[in-house]
Scaffold this motif. Structure first.
Motif, PDB file in Angstrom:
ATOM      1  N   LYS A   1       0.838  -1.205   0.000  1.00  0.00           N
ATOM      2  CA  LYS A   1       0.000   0.000   0.000  1.00  0.00           C
ATOM      3  C   LYS A   1       0.869   1.251   0.000  1.00  0.00           C
ATOM      4  CE  LYS A   1      -4.229  -1.745   2.008  1.00  0.00           C
ATOM      5  NZ  LYS A   1      -5.195  -1.644   3.110  1.00  0.00           N
ATOM      6  N   TYR A   2       1.968   1.211   0.726  1.00  0.00           N
ATOM      7  CA  TYR A   2       2.898   2.345   0.738  1.00  0.00           C
ATOM      8  C   TYR A   2       3.414   2.610  -0.677  1.00  0.00           C
ATOM      9  CZ  TYR A   2       7.133   5.053   1.643  1.00  0.00           C
ATOM     10  OH  TYR A   2       8.117   6.011   1.621  1.00  0.00           O
ATOM     11  N   ARG A   3       3.847   1.544  -1.345  1.00  0.00           N
ATOM     12  CA  ARG A   3       4.383   1.687  -2.700  1.00  0.00           C
ATOM     13  C   ARG A   3       3.324   2.258  -3.640  1.00  0.00           C
ATOM     14  NH1 ARG A   3       7.499  -3.246  -5.289  1.00  0.00           N
ATOM     15  NH2 ARG A   3       9.374  -2.064  -4.854  1.00  0.00           N
ATOM     16  N   LYS A   4       2.100   1.755  -3.551  1.00  0.00           N
ATOM     17  CA  LYS A   4       1.026   2.260  -4.406  1.00  0.00           C
ATOM     18  C   LYS A   4       0.738   3.728  -4.116  1.00  0.00           C
ATOM     19  CE  LYS A   4      -1.329  -2.111  -5.141  1.00  0.00           C
ATOM     20  NZ  LYS A   4      -2.503  -2.926  -4.799  1.00  0.00           N
ATOM     21  N   ALA A   5       0.735   4.098  -2.842  1.00  0.00           N
ATOM     22  CA  ALA A   5       0.471   5.494  -2.473  1.00  0.00           C
ATOM     23  C   ALA A   5       1.546   6.410  -3.032  1.00  0.00           C
ATOM     24  CB  ALA A   5       0.378   5.638  -0.950  1.00  0.00           C
ATOM     25  N   VAL A   6       2.786   5.996  -2.917  1.00  0.00           N
ATOM     26  CA  VAL A   6       3.899   6.813  -3.413  1.00  0.00           C
ATOM     27  C   VAL A   6       3.841   6.921  -4.931  1.00  0.00           C
ATOM     28  CG1 VAL A   6       6.413   6.879  -3.656  1.00  0.00           C
ATOM     29  CG2 VAL A   6       5.397   6.419  -1.439  1.00  0.00           C
ATOM     30  N   LEU A   7       3.600   5.813  -5.604  1.00  0.00           N
ATOM     31  CA  LEU A   7       3.524   5.847  -7.070  1.00  0.00           C
ATOM     32  C   LEU A   7       2.354   6.690  -7.534  1.00  0.00           C
ATOM     33  CD1 LEU A   7       4.400   2.151  -7.993  1.00  0.00           C
ATOM     34  CD2 LEU A   7       5.826   4.177  -8.272  1.00  0.00           C
ATOM     35  N   SER A   8       1.218   6.530  -6.878  1.00  0.00           N
ATOM     36  CA  SER A   8       0.040   7.317  -7.228  1.00  0.00           C
ATOM     37  C   SER A   8       0.299   8.800  -7.023  1.00  0.00           C
ATOM     38  CB  SER A   8      -1.150   6.862  -6.382  1.00  0.00           C
ATOM     39  OG  SER A   8      -2.256   7.691  -6.597  1.00  0.00           O
ATOM     40  N   ALA A   9       0.939   9.131  -5.929  1.00  0.00           N
ATOM     41  CA  ALA A   9       1.237  10.530  -5.619  1.00  0.00           C
ATOM     42  C   ALA A   9       2.225  11.109  -6.623  1.00  0.00           C
ATOM     43  CB  ALA A   9       1.793  10.654  -4.210  1.00  0.00           C
ATOM     44  N   SER A  10       3.249  10.345  -6.989  1.00  0.00           N
ATOM     45  CA  SER A  10       4.252  10.881  -7.921  1.00  0.00           C
ATOM     46  C   SER A  10       3.656  11.044  -9.315  1.00  0.00           C
ATOM     47  CB  SER A  10       5.501  10.007  -7.951  1.00  0.00           C
ATOM     48  OG  SER A  10       5.218   8.746  -8.502  1.00  0.00           O
ATOM     49  N   GLN A  11       2.756  10.147  -9.725  1.00  0.00           N
ATOM     50  CA  GLN A  11       2.090  10.293 -11.022  1.00  0.00           C
ATOM     51  C   GLN A  11       1.193  11.525 -11.024  1.00  0.00           C
ATOM     52  OE1 GLN A  11       0.164   6.526 -11.490  1.00  0.00           O
ATOM     53  NE2 GLN A  11       1.984   5.548 -12.333  1.00  0.00           N
ATOM     54  N   SER A  12       0.524  11.735  -9.919  1.00  0.00           N
ATOM     55  CA  SER A  12      -0.353  12.894  -9.785  1.00  0.00           C
ATOM     56  C   SER A  12       0.447  14.185  -9.891  1.00  0.00           C
ATOM     57  CB  SER A  12      -1.089  12.830  -8.448  1.00  0.00           C
ATOM     58  OG  SER A  12      -1.869  13.970  -8.253  1.00  0.00           O
ATOM     59  N   ILE A  13       1.594  14.221  -9.284  1.00  0.00           N
ATOM     60  CA  ILE A  13       2.447  15.408  -9.328  1.00  0.00           C
ATOM     61  C   ILE A  13       2.966  15.637 -10.747  1.00  0.00           C
ATOM     62  CG2 ILE A  13       4.693  16.327  -8.620  1.00  0.00           C
ATOM     63  CD1 ILE A  13       4.124  15.207  -5.846  1.00  0.00           C
ATOM     64  N   GLU A  14       3.387  14.562 -11.424  1.00  0.00           N
ATOM     65  CA  GLU A  14       3.902  14.705 -12.782  1.00  0.00           C
ATOM     66  C   GLU A  14       2.840  15.262 -13.721  1.00  0.00           C
ATOM     67  OE1 GLU A  14       5.605  11.045 -14.131  1.00  0.00           O
ATOM     68  OE2 GLU A  14       7.004  10.975 -12.450  1.00  0.00           O
ATOM     69  N   GLU A  15       1.577  14.810 -13.547  1.00  0.00           N
ATOM     70  CA  GLU A  15       0.499  15.274 -14.409  1.00  0.00           C
ATOM     71  C   GLU A  15       0.155  16.732 -14.138  1.00  0.00           C
ATOM     72  OE1 GLU A  15      -2.579  12.513 -13.517  1.00  0.00           O
ATOM     73  OE2 GLU A  15      -1.574  10.852 -14.527  1.00  0.00           O
ATOM     74  N   ASP A  16       0.369  17.174 -12.916  1.00  0.00           N
ATOM     75  CA  ASP A  16      -0.054  18.522 -12.523  1.00  0.00           C
ATOM     76  C   ASP A  16       1.129  19.413 -12.162  1.00  0.00           C
ATOM     77  OD1 ASP A  16      -1.996  20.475 -11.977  1.00  0.00           O
ATOM     78  OD2 ASP A  16      -1.922  20.016  -9.832  1.00  0.00           O
ATOM     79  N   ASN A  17       2.299  19.122 -12.693  1.00  0.00           N
ATOM     80  CA  ASN A  17       3.490  19.876 -12.325  1.00  0.00           C
ATOM     81  C   ASN A  17       3.634  21.104 -13.228  1.00  0.00           C
ATOM     82  OD1 ASN A  17       5.895  20.802 -11.384  1.00  0.00           O
ATOM     83  ND2 ASN A  17       7.052  18.961 -11.851  1.00  0.00           N
TER      84      ASN A  17
END
Length: 132
Positions: free
Chosen positions: A96-112
């Motif tokens: 779950k930690y890995r998924k949260a981190v990956l999800s968060a980093s993808q979200s940042i890349e899309e909205d950076n």
């Protein structure tokens, strides 16, 4: 004690027992255990597991290694012990930690857009994911 902490940081990926550590400094294991707890306000095993879990977070974020491989690389005997220690520390499984981190980093890349609030968005997305 600095030597013990350095030893742990250099050898956390190997088997380390209370008896081994106590023997390195000439203490009886029970005395070392109580001394360690008094000094650091945490028992030796919990300290060692927390140290190993902290080391694992980098691997979970930055590699695609399996959780089993990460657990072994960080000195745990098996993934179950690793998962239990990880969940005790972070309140979630390593997966779950890995998924949260990956999800968060993808979200940042899309909205950076280069704003100064990227880190805050990252934290917010982690918390949003964990609410699910």
């Amino acid at each position: 004690m600095q030597n013990i902490l350095r030893y742990i940081s250099s050898n956390y990926s190997h088997k380390i027992s209370l008896e081994d550590i106590a023997g390195k400094i000439g203490f009886h294991p029970q005395y070392f255990s109580s001394y360690f707890k008094k000094l650091f306000n945490i028992n030796f095993t919990d300290y060692l597991n927390n140290y190993r879990v902290e080391k694992s977070t980098s691997m979970l974020r930055n590699t695609k290694d399996s959780i089993l491989n990460i657990s072994v690389a960080c000195g745990f005997n098996n993934h179950k012990t690793f998962s239990n220690a990880f969940e005790k520390r972070y309140g979630m499984t390593p997966g779950k930690y890995r998924k949260a981190v990956l999800s968060a980093s993808q979200s940042i890349e899309e909205d950076n857009h280069g704003e100064d609030f990227d880190y805050l968005r990252y934290l917010n997305s982690c918390f949003e994911y964990l609410k699910k």
